[in-house]
Design an enzyme around this catalytic site. Structure first.
Site, PDB file in Angstrom:
ATOM      1  CG  ASP A   1      -2.021  -0.812   1.077  1.00 15.13           C
ATOM      2  OD1 ASP A   1      -2.393  -1.217  -0.115  1.00 15.13           O
ATOM      3  OD2 ASP A   1      -2.836  -1.103   2.069  1.00 15.13           O
TER       4      ASP A   1
ATOM      5  CE  LYS B   1      -8.317   0.704  -3.117  1.00 16.84           C
ATOM      6  NZ  LYS B   1      -7.511  -0.568  -2.374  1.00 16.84           N
TER       7      LYS B   1
ATOM      8  CG  MET C   1      -9.252   7.304   6.626  1.00 16.45           C
ATOM      9  SD  MET C   1      -9.719   5.788   5.852  1.00 16.45           S
ATOM     10  CE  MET C   1     -10.569   4.810   7.046  1.00 16.45           C
TER      11      MET C   1
END
Length: 260
Positions: free
Chosen positions: A39, A61, A174
């Site tokens: 990642d 991502k 997030m």
């Protein structure tokens, strides 16, 4: 006669960012990898534990920029395992905490490929701890929530409204793009004076820290230019932060800003 390929997939949690917080079991798994699918890691020094001969495939991502869809990542894991054998899927934090690790394991196992999981140190716990914030403390906080700030539909998680009603420590991942909404939810519960901390780039040398109350935190964020990737911690446990003890007698509505 060539050795028959024996496919195997190991899901490894890379930890919160500091490469020293990768587990020993994770180091051993990387050392045996033929292929590493990784990642957008907070610290790519972790990749140094893989052999130089290992194939490295970036499948990370970032907001607004996805190199591969989740379906494509799932298929890449399987294809590489069948072709090369030992695949390590390296994911930030812990792969089962908002990491879609269970989806990847289920897909791989549907092909009859053996799978293994190496848990990682979750940023939800390690990042506050690195700043002296204990998510639970006797007489202060009996539990904690870990919530994603943004759902797959890009909406604020409904669980945050429920968490705002509790006395638990609330950790939001997030969530920076939804900070104004989060503040509003806590204000509706008359928690404007509740302490809140925001930690950007936790456990890294570039870590930045801001602390205030629900009522003042947006000003703190603006003054300190705090942004993603960051973790939001809300609750009385923040007031008990070890690094504040003996220095601030009154928290009240005054804001405290620091870069550490």
């Amino acid at each position: 006669m060539k050795n028959k390929i024996q496919p195997k997939v190991t899901l490894v949690g890379a930890g919160p960012g500091d490469p020293d917080l990768l587990t020993l079991k994770g180091v051993k798994a990387l050392a045996e990898a033929k292929v590493v699918l990784y990642d957008a890691l907070a610290n790519e020094a972790i990749m140094n534990h893989a052999p130089k001969s290992a194939i490295r495939i970036f499948v990370g991502k970032r907001k607004g920029r996805h190199s591969y869809s989740q379906d494509q990542i799932n298929q890449l894991i399987v294809d590489n395992a069948l072709t090369y054998g030992n695949v390590v899927r390296l994911k930030g934090g812990d792969p089962f905490i908002f990491g879609r690790g269970s989806e990847e394991i289920e897909f791989v196992e549907s092909f009859g490929i053996p799978t293994f999981v190496v848990p990682g140190i979750s940023s939800a716990i390690a990042v506050p701890a690195n700043q002296g914030i204990s998510l639970t403390k006797r007489g202060i906080s009996e539990s904690f929530w870990v919530i994603t700030g943004t759902t797959s539909e890009r909406n604020l998680s409904a669980d945050i409204a429920l968490a705002a009603k509790s006395s638990a420590t609330v950790v939001i991942l997030m969530g920076m793009s939804k900070l104004a909404q989060i503040v509003s939810l806590f204000q509706k519960e008359s928690k404007g004076e509740t302490p809140i901390a925001i930690i950007q780039n936790g456990t890294l040398s570039s870590e930045k820290f801001g602390i205030g109350t629900i009522n003042s935190i947006q000003e703190v964020v603006a003054e300190n230019k705090l942004s993603n990737p960051a973790i939001i911690v809300i609750g009385e446990a923040v007031r008990e932060r070890n690094k504040l003890k003996g220095f601030y007698k009154e928290f009240a509505s005054n804001k405290v800003c620091a870069r550490e």
